[in-house]
Design a protein around this motif. Structure first.
Motif, short mmCIF file in Angstrom:
data_model
loop_
_atom_site.label_atom_id
_atom_site.label_comp_id
_atom_site.label_asym_id
_atom_site.label_seq_id
_atom_site.Cartn_x
_atom_site.Cartn_y
_atom_site.Cartn_z
N GLY A 145 0.73 -1.18 0.00
CA GLY A 145 -0.13 0.11 -0.05
C GLY A 145 0.61 1.30 -0.02
N LEU A 146 1.85 1.21 0.76
CA LEU A 146 2.58 2.36 0.89
C LEU A 146 3.48 2.52 -0.53
CD1 LEU A 146 4.05 1.98 4.38
CD2 LEU A 146 2.90 3.75 3.59
N ALA A 147 3.83 1.34 -1.13
CA ALA A 147 4.57 1.66 -2.41
C ALA A 147 3.41 2.37 -3.34
CB ALA A 147 5.09 0.16 -2.99
N ALA A 148 2.34 1.95 -3.35
CA ALA A 148 1.20 2.53 -4.53
C ALA A 148 1.28 3.76 -4.15
CB ALA A 148 -0.03 1.73 -4.23
N ALA A 149 1.09 4.42 -2.78
CA ALA A 149 1.06 5.59 -2.36
C ALA A 149 2.07 6.34 -2.73
CB ALA A 149 0.86 5.59 -1.06
N VAL A 150 3.38 5.96 -2.73
CA VAL A 150 4.65 6.75 -3.22
C VAL A 150 4.51 6.97 -4.37
CG1 VAL A 150 7.05 6.49 -3.10
CG2 VAL A 150 6.19 6.11 -1.11
N THR A 151 4.16 5.73 -5.34
CA THR A 151 4.29 6.09 -6.77
C THR A 151 3.03 7.11 -7.17
OG1 THR A 151 4.77 3.69 -6.98
CG2 THR A 151 3.83 4.84 -9.10
N LEU A 152 2.05 7.12 -6.52
CA LEU A 152 1.08 8.50 -6.72
C LEU A 152 1.48 9.65 -6.27
CD1 LEU A 152 -2.28 6.82 -5.19
CD2 LEU A 152 -1.61 7.21 -7.75
N MET A 153 2.11 9.65 -5.26
CA MET A 153 3.13 10.97 -4.76
C MET A 153 4.21 11.46 -5.79
SD MET A 153 3.40 10.32 -0.54
CE MET A 153 3.95 11.94 -0.34
N ALA A 154 4.96 10.40 -6.47
CA ALA A 154 5.86 10.94 -7.38
C ALA A 154 5.19 11.33 -8.70
CB ALA A 154 6.48 9.44 -7.61
N ASP A 174 -9.09 1.53 3.29
CA ASP A 174 -9.25 1.61 4.51
C ASP A 174 -10.69 1.29 4.79
OD1 ASP A 174 -10.67 4.61 5.06
OD2 ASP A 174 -9.69 4.18 3.21
N ARG A 175 -11.55 1.41 3.69
CA ARG A 175 -13.00 1.02 3.95
C ARG A 175 -13.30 -0.30 4.12
NH1 ARG A 175 -13.86 4.66 -1.59
NH2 ARG A 175 -12.09 2.93 -2.06
N CYS A 176 -12.49 -1.25 3.81
CA CYS A 176 -12.62 -2.69 4.18
C CYS A 176 -14.21 -3.15 3.87
CB CYS A 176 -12.40 -2.80 5.67
SG CYS A 176 -10.62 -2.30 6.18
N SER A 177 -14.42 -2.74 2.68
CA SER A 177 -15.82 -2.91 2.19
C SER A 177 -16.16 -4.15 1.03
CB SER A 177 -16.57 -1.65 1.71
OG SER A 177 -15.83 -1.13 0.55
N THR A 178 -14.83 -4.45 0.54
CA THR A 178 -15.04 -5.65 -0.44
C THR A 178 -15.54 -6.92 0.17
OG1 THR A 178 -12.85 -6.39 -0.17
CG2 THR A 178 -13.04 -4.54 -1.81
N PRO A 179 -15.98 -7.93 -0.91
CA PRO A 179 -16.23 -9.20 -0.27
C PRO A 179 -15.41 -10.04 0.16
CG PRO A 179 -17.35 -8.55 -2.50
CD PRO A 179 -16.51 -7.36 -2.34
N SER A 180 -14.17 -9.76 -0.10
CA SER A 180 -13.00 -10.63 0.43
C SER A 180 -12.63 -10.05 1.79
CB SER A 180 -11.75 -10.66 -0.62
OG SER A 180 -11.29 -9.31 -0.71
N ALA A 216 -2.74 7.89 1.91
CA ALA A 216 -2.90 6.80 2.85
C ALA A 216 -3.36 5.59 2.59
CB ALA A 216 -3.87 7.47 4.00
N ALA A 217 -4.58 5.56 1.54
CA ALA A 217 -5.23 4.43 1.15
C ALA A 217 -5.51 4.72 -0.52
CB ALA A 217 -6.59 4.27 1.81
N PRO A 218 -4.29 3.94 -1.12
CA PRO A 218 -4.49 4.42 -2.61
C PRO A 218 -5.64 4.01 -3.44
CG PRO A 218 -2.09 3.25 -1.93
CD PRO A 218 -3.24 3.22 -0.75
N ALA A 219 -6.36 3.13 -2.84
CA ALA A 219 -7.76 2.72 -3.49
C ALA A 219 -8.44 3.87 -3.55
CB ALA A 219 -8.32 1.64 -2.84
N ARG A 220 -8.30 5.02 -2.79
CA ARG A 220 -9.27 6.08 -2.77
C ARG A 220 -8.89 7.14 -3.92
NH1 ARG A 220 -12.82 7.42 1.54
NH2 ARG A 220 -12.29 6.32 3.53
#
Length: 295
Positions: A145-154, A174-180, A216-220
């Motif tokens: 998750g941090l790697a995805a966030a750092v890539t978005l920041m870059a 962070d929403r923890c709302s998916t089926p899995s 914080a949560a790249p899915a956002r």
């Protein structure tokens, strides 16, 4: 169902992580030895200071090839060290000849968002200034998750340039709302209750609310265009399965280049916990082939 070979090798009875249990989880971190880092002499390592962030730098004893790798360790945002995960990932250095840099980012809940991702991005900028240019940004679990966030920041901050992102069972939403995220309540290595503990430690009362940053949560992130080549993998028996699949799918929808693998029967962190299992070997070999294509 967890792959039978992995189920026989991994402790599936560990209780869910609670806030009160964070100190014990940290105390029980797997200690990666110097011998595991050096891989029988094919790798050397040094410590460095990346603008206040302690980092471990792994180098091949032979020629350096391809872009460096910034690897961010796992631990649910609350545990782990710069040595975490490297008992397996040092093979990237020995087999591919890359330099791998692993930072000791600050941990929640003592250091909530944005402290962890700031440390990781600070390491990326330090790498650029010190000649480790256009790295692959990689991470496992929370580190994914941090790697995805750092890539978005870059992307959003105009650099430093990143040549690829490699997201291993990434912790993205962070929403923890998916089926899995609702499916796995017990009997596996990272369950819903543990996931809620990690996200709450990072975000506090903001978790799941409307104002959580994609850093914080790249899915956002509403826009996943303009990202470098991406590799995403996850086990089918993982709370993060659906958010990982969705992240790769949205990169495709934005016109990007993503490779996605869902490993059947893989639990969270299976390749770290049971590295000699056949499924783990296949997963690691496939990642190395993707890294070789980037390098």
């Amino acid at each position: 169902m967890i792959d039978p070979e992995i189920a026989a090798l991994v402790d599936l009875s560990r209780p869910p992580l609670t806030t009160a249990g964070i100190p014990e989880r940290r105390a029980n971190n797997r200690v990666v030895t110097d011998a595991e880092l050096t891989r029988d002499g094919s790798v050397t390592f040094t410590e460095a200071d990346a603008d206040g962030v302690p980092v471990l730098v792994l180098r091949p004893t032979g020629d350096v090839q391809g872009p460096p790798v910034l690897h961010l360790h796992g631990g649910g945002m609350v545990a782990g060290t710069r040595r975490s995960d490297l008992h397996v990932l040092a093979e990237w250095v020995s087999e591919l000849g890359v330099v791998l840099i692993s930072p000791e980012y600050r941990l929640a809940p003592e250091h909530p968002h944005p402290a962890p991702v700031q440390d990781c991005y600070r390491t990326l900028t330090w790498m650029e200034r010190n000649g480790f240019t256009s790295p692959v940004v990689a991470g496992t679990s929370a580190g994914g998750g941090l790697a995805a966030a750092v890539t978005l920041m870059a992307r959003d901050y105009g650099g430093p340039p990143v040549s690829g992102q490699l997201l291993i069972c990434p912790m993205l939403d962070d929403r923890c709302s998916t089926p899995s995220s609702h499916q796995f309540l017990d009997g596996t290595t990272w369950v819903r209750a543990s996931n809620l503990t990690g996200w709450t430690a990072l975000l506090g009362d903001a978790r799941g609310g409307p104002d959580v940053s994609p850093f914080a949560a790249p899915a956002r992130a509403a826009d996943l265009s303009g990202l470098p080549r991406t590799y995403v993998d996850v086990g089918s028996v993982d709370v993060f399965r659906d958010e990982a699949v969705d992240y790769a799918s949205r990169i495709w929808q934005a016109g990007g280049d993503a490779e996605l693998h869902v490993w059947p029967g893989g639990c969270h962190g299976f390749d770290q916990l049971a590295p000699e299992a056949a499924l783990s070997r296949r997963a690691r070999a496939t990642r190395i082939e993707w890294l070789r294509s980037v390098t």
